[in-house]
Scaffold this motif. Structure first.
Motif, short mmCIF file in Angstrom:
data_model
loop_
_atom_site.label_atom_id
_atom_site.label_comp_id
_atom_site.label_asym_id
_atom_site.label_seq_id
_atom_site.Cartn_x
_atom_site.Cartn_y
_atom_site.Cartn_z
N TYR A 124 25.18 16.10 73.86
CA TYR A 124 24.41 15.56 74.97
C TYR A 124 22.93 15.50 74.63
O TYR A 124 22.39 16.39 73.96
CB TYR A 124 24.60 16.43 76.21
CG TYR A 124 25.96 16.29 76.84
CD1 TYR A 124 26.18 15.38 77.85
CD2 TYR A 124 27.03 17.07 76.40
CE1 TYR A 124 27.43 15.25 78.44
CE2 TYR A 124 28.28 16.95 76.98
CZ TYR A 124 28.47 16.03 78.00
OH TYR A 124 29.71 15.90 78.56
N VAL A 125 22.26 14.45 75.12
CA VAL A 125 20.83 14.31 74.91
C VAL A 125 20.10 14.01 76.21
O VAL A 125 18.90 14.18 76.30
CB VAL A 125 20.54 13.21 73.87
CG1 VAL A 125 20.88 11.84 74.41
CG2 VAL A 125 19.08 13.25 73.42
N ASP A 126 20.81 13.60 77.26
CA ASP A 126 20.14 13.22 78.51
C ASP A 126 21.02 13.65 79.68
O ASP A 126 22.17 14.05 79.51
CB ASP A 126 19.90 11.72 78.55
CG ASP A 126 18.76 11.34 79.49
OD1 ASP A 126 18.17 12.26 80.09
OD2 ASP A 126 18.48 10.15 79.64
N SER A 422 12.98 25.52 67.52
CA SER A 422 12.19 25.04 66.39
C SER A 422 13.20 24.57 65.34
O SER A 422 13.96 25.35 64.81
CB SER A 422 11.30 26.14 65.83
OG SER A 422 12.06 27.25 65.38
N LYS A 423 13.23 23.27 65.08
CA LYS A 423 14.29 22.70 64.25
C LYS A 423 13.73 21.82 63.15
O LYS A 423 12.63 21.27 63.27
CB LYS A 423 15.29 21.91 65.12
CG LYS A 423 14.65 20.82 65.96
CD LYS A 423 15.67 20.12 66.85
CE LYS A 423 16.62 19.24 66.08
NZ LYS A 423 17.43 18.37 66.96
N HIS A 424 14.48 21.73 62.07
CA HIS A 424 14.10 20.88 60.95
C HIS A 424 15.36 20.46 60.22
O HIS A 424 16.45 21.00 60.46
CB HIS A 424 13.15 21.62 60.00
CG HIS A 424 13.82 22.75 59.28
ND1 HIS A 424 14.00 24.00 59.85
CD2 HIS A 424 14.37 22.82 58.04
CE1 HIS A 424 14.62 24.78 58.99
NE2 HIS A 424 14.86 24.10 57.89
N LYS A 425 15.21 19.51 59.32
CA LYS A 425 16.35 19.02 58.56
C LYS A 425 15.93 18.77 57.11
O LYS A 425 14.84 18.23 56.85
CB LYS A 425 16.89 17.72 59.16
CG LYS A 425 18.11 17.16 58.43
CD LYS A 425 18.68 15.94 59.14
CE LYS A 425 19.92 15.42 58.42
NZ LYS A 425 20.54 14.28 59.12
N ASP A 435 28.02 13.06 58.52
CA ASP A 435 27.44 12.66 59.80
C ASP A 435 25.93 12.84 59.71
O ASP A 435 25.41 13.96 59.65
CB ASP A 435 28.00 13.51 60.93
CG ASP A 435 27.57 13.05 62.31
OD1 ASP A 435 26.58 12.30 62.41
OD2 ASP A 435 28.21 13.46 63.31
N SER A 436 25.18 11.75 59.73
CA SER A 436 23.72 11.82 59.57
C SER A 436 23.04 12.50 60.74
O SER A 436 21.87 12.89 60.63
CB SER A 436 23.16 10.41 59.38
OG SER A 436 23.44 9.61 60.53
N PHE A 437 23.72 12.65 61.89
CA PHE A 437 23.14 13.35 63.02
C PHE A 437 23.23 14.86 62.88
O PHE A 437 22.58 15.59 63.62
CB PHE A 437 23.81 12.93 64.33
CG PHE A 437 23.43 11.55 64.80
CD1 PHE A 437 22.29 11.37 65.58
CD2 PHE A 437 24.17 10.45 64.44
CE1 PHE A 437 21.92 10.10 66.01
CE2 PHE A 437 23.82 9.18 64.87
CZ PHE A 437 22.69 9.00 65.65
N ALA A 467 21.01 16.21 65.92
CA ALA A 467 19.77 15.47 66.16
C ALA A 467 19.46 15.39 67.65
O ALA A 467 18.29 15.31 68.05
CB ALA A 467 19.88 14.07 65.55
N HIS A 468 20.49 15.40 68.50
CA HIS A 468 20.29 15.31 69.94
C HIS A 468 19.99 16.66 70.59
O HIS A 468 19.86 16.71 71.82
CB HIS A 468 21.52 14.69 70.60
CG HIS A 468 21.67 13.23 70.32
ND1 HIS A 468 22.81 12.53 70.64
CD2 HIS A 468 20.84 12.34 69.73
CE1 HIS A 468 22.68 11.27 70.26
NE2 HIS A 468 21.48 11.13 69.71
N ALA A 469 19.90 17.73 69.83
CA ALA A 469 19.56 19.04 70.39
C ALA A 469 18.06 19.07 70.67
O ALA A 469 17.29 19.76 70.00
CB ALA A 469 19.97 20.15 69.43
#
Length: 504
Positions: A124-126, A422-425, A435-437, A467-469
């Protein structure tokens, strides 16, 4: 014979015969106070050796509220293993209180507790919101319909409900659910959600669905879903934001309209009652300069009934953001001067109403936003108080580049509290499962007003994130206890996780 002689005889008799059987015994449920070593071997077998020196009546636990605890006597015998009867009223076998004490005597005061709330059917993102009532803690998640979770104050799932979309219930054009928010109204808990047409096109609609005490949608006389249309806008509508008045009798909806093909970009607003009766028809609140795209970020109805709206004007090619802030009266006419803040791209502004303990209606709202500063480059979460008397941003949290902070906020009896991921990739590493997400990692942090930030991550390992977190939900659970909910994701799927922690 001398007195010294008789004292020696009495001591010898005590050693031979032992103490009187009643000596050292108190009333049932009381702790014996003499507790000296007895040569007849009458101490409890399970007395923890070395727990309190050589005291044979010392309890097994000696940290925290158990410090100095000694075995209570129950029905004429010492407890073989100490319980709350020995440890006292502040003792808990598993700590739940937020009282500044080490209640379970493990050497840790007011620990955090991590848990998995439920598995998610999608990342979920929204359409995410959280609201506590006397019946539980409710969470909304918007996807193909709006899912409503009911949790207890330990953030354990108790039940779920679903608000289906109009096109699945009646003859209505197929659309997409875009946003949802749980709101407190004078009639009780309600869900307000918005939809748009395919590919983000028109029309734009907003609806109110009354919910019962368990978070389930109420039904009408014929058993159909009870639902009230709030906005019927035949143009395109994006980024809707919703709020109720302090009395819970009105709903304000703001949204963006306009595209590069159909300019200008504008932010619209409308006001209705709880049954969809139009009080203020859709009208323009903001118009953005050419090539800048306005995104409604948040809306509050202040305690003086004015409406406060925050808008983020994005420049092309990630050229920076302009956060604009303005008050409107009950007719959505502008009041006072507009304020603006120039920031780097990704400001993510948010409004929080701290309440009457922080002053009058124009003194208690605060603005939160992200700012990227440097070198060395860091992402900050800034808090602006005194919004209408020249207040400027005060830096709270800070994460170094390339980390990004996605935050949530909570007003807790006049105190501002934050939580963020605090996130990074590592874009050089192959994404999990292709999965690129996936492949994002990070940690969960919290910060309470006037205190330093704290790492609340449940393990030393980095959290696996999607990515949606891009959100953290916060809610007060009990006195001095707050819950922070967030999403983790792996190749096996996504989950709603939670941390319960004590505030200072």
């Amino acid at each position: 014979m001398t007195a010294r002689y008789w004292r020696v005889v009495l001591v010898l008799l005590w050693v031979v015969t032992g103490c009187d059987s009643s000596e050292g015994k108190g009333d049932a449920g009381t702790v014996v106070e003499d507790g000296g070593a007895r040569e007849d071997g009458g101490t409890p077998e399970d007395a923890g050796p070395g727990d309190a020196g050589t005291d044979p009546l010392a309890c097994e636990k000696q940290h925290g509220v158990c410090a100095g605890a000694r075995r209570a006597m129950v029905d004429g015998a010492y407890e073989p293993e100490c319980t709350a009867l020995s440890y006292g009223a502040d003792y808990e076998s598993a700590e739940t209180r937020c009282d500044g004490l080490d209640n379970d005597c493990d050497g840790v005061t007011d620990p955090s507790f991590a848990s998995r709330v439920t598995n998610l059917d999608m990342p979920y993102v929204d359409g995410l919101s959280i609201l506590r009532t006397d019946q539980g803690v409710f969470v909304s998640m918007s996807g193909n319909g709006v899912r409503i979770l009911r949790l207890n104050t330990d953030l354990v799932l108790q039940g779920t409900g679903t608000v289906s979309m109009p096109w699945t219930r009646k003859d209505a054009p197929v659309g997409v659910s875009y946003a949802a928010k749980l709101l407190r109204t004078q009639d009780g808990l309600a869900l307000v959600y918005a939809t748009h047409g395919p590919s983000l096109g028109p029309p734009f609609h907003a609806y109110l669905v009354p919910l019962d005490a368990q978070g389930l949608p109420k039904t009408g006389p014929e058993g159909d879903l009870l639902e009230f249309p709030l906005v019927d806008w035949q143009g395109d509508g994006r980024a809707p934001r919703m709020a109720t008045s302090p009395q819970g009798d009105r709903v304000v909806v703001v949204w963006r309209t306009g595209t590069e093909q159909t300019p200008p970009f504008q932010v619209m607003g409308a006001v209705t009652d709880l049954r969809g009766q139009v009080l203020v028809a859709p009208k323009v609140l903001f118009t953005s300069p050419e090539r800048k795209q306005p995104w409604p970020s948040d809306v509050l109805v202040l305690r003086n009934e004015e409406v406060l709206v925050a808008v983020n004007d994005e420049s092309p090619a990630l050229g920076g953001d302009t956060v604009r802030l303005r008050r409107f009266n009950t007719h959505l006419d502008p009041v006072g001067d507009e304020r603006s803040f120039e920031l780097a791209y990704g400001a993510a502004p948010r409004l929080v109403e701290l309440g009457a303990t922080r002053g009058g209606p124009l003194e208690s709202p605060v603005l939160l936003m992200r700012s990227r500063v440097g070198p060395p480059w860091v992402t900050q979460v800034q808090v602006v108080q005194n919004l209408f008397s020249g207040g400027v941003g005060e830096t709270w949290s800070e994460v170094p580049t390339p980390q990004v902070a996605w935050y949530g906020a909570l007003a807790d009896e006049g105190v501002l509290r934050l939580a963020w991921l605090s996130k990074h990739k590592d874009y050089g590493a192959p994404p999990p499962g292709g999965d690129s997400f996936l492949g994002w990692e990070g940690r969960l942090w919290t910060q309470d007003e006037g205190h330093a930030s704290a790492d609340r991550s449940p393990t030393p390992d980095l959290l696996p994130l999607h990515a949606h977190a891009q959100w953290v939900l916060m809610e007060k659970l009990a006195p001095r206890q707050v819950g922070a909910l967030y999403m983790t994701s792996t190749v096996e799927g996504s989950s709603l996780d939670a941390v319960r922690y004590c505030t200072p």
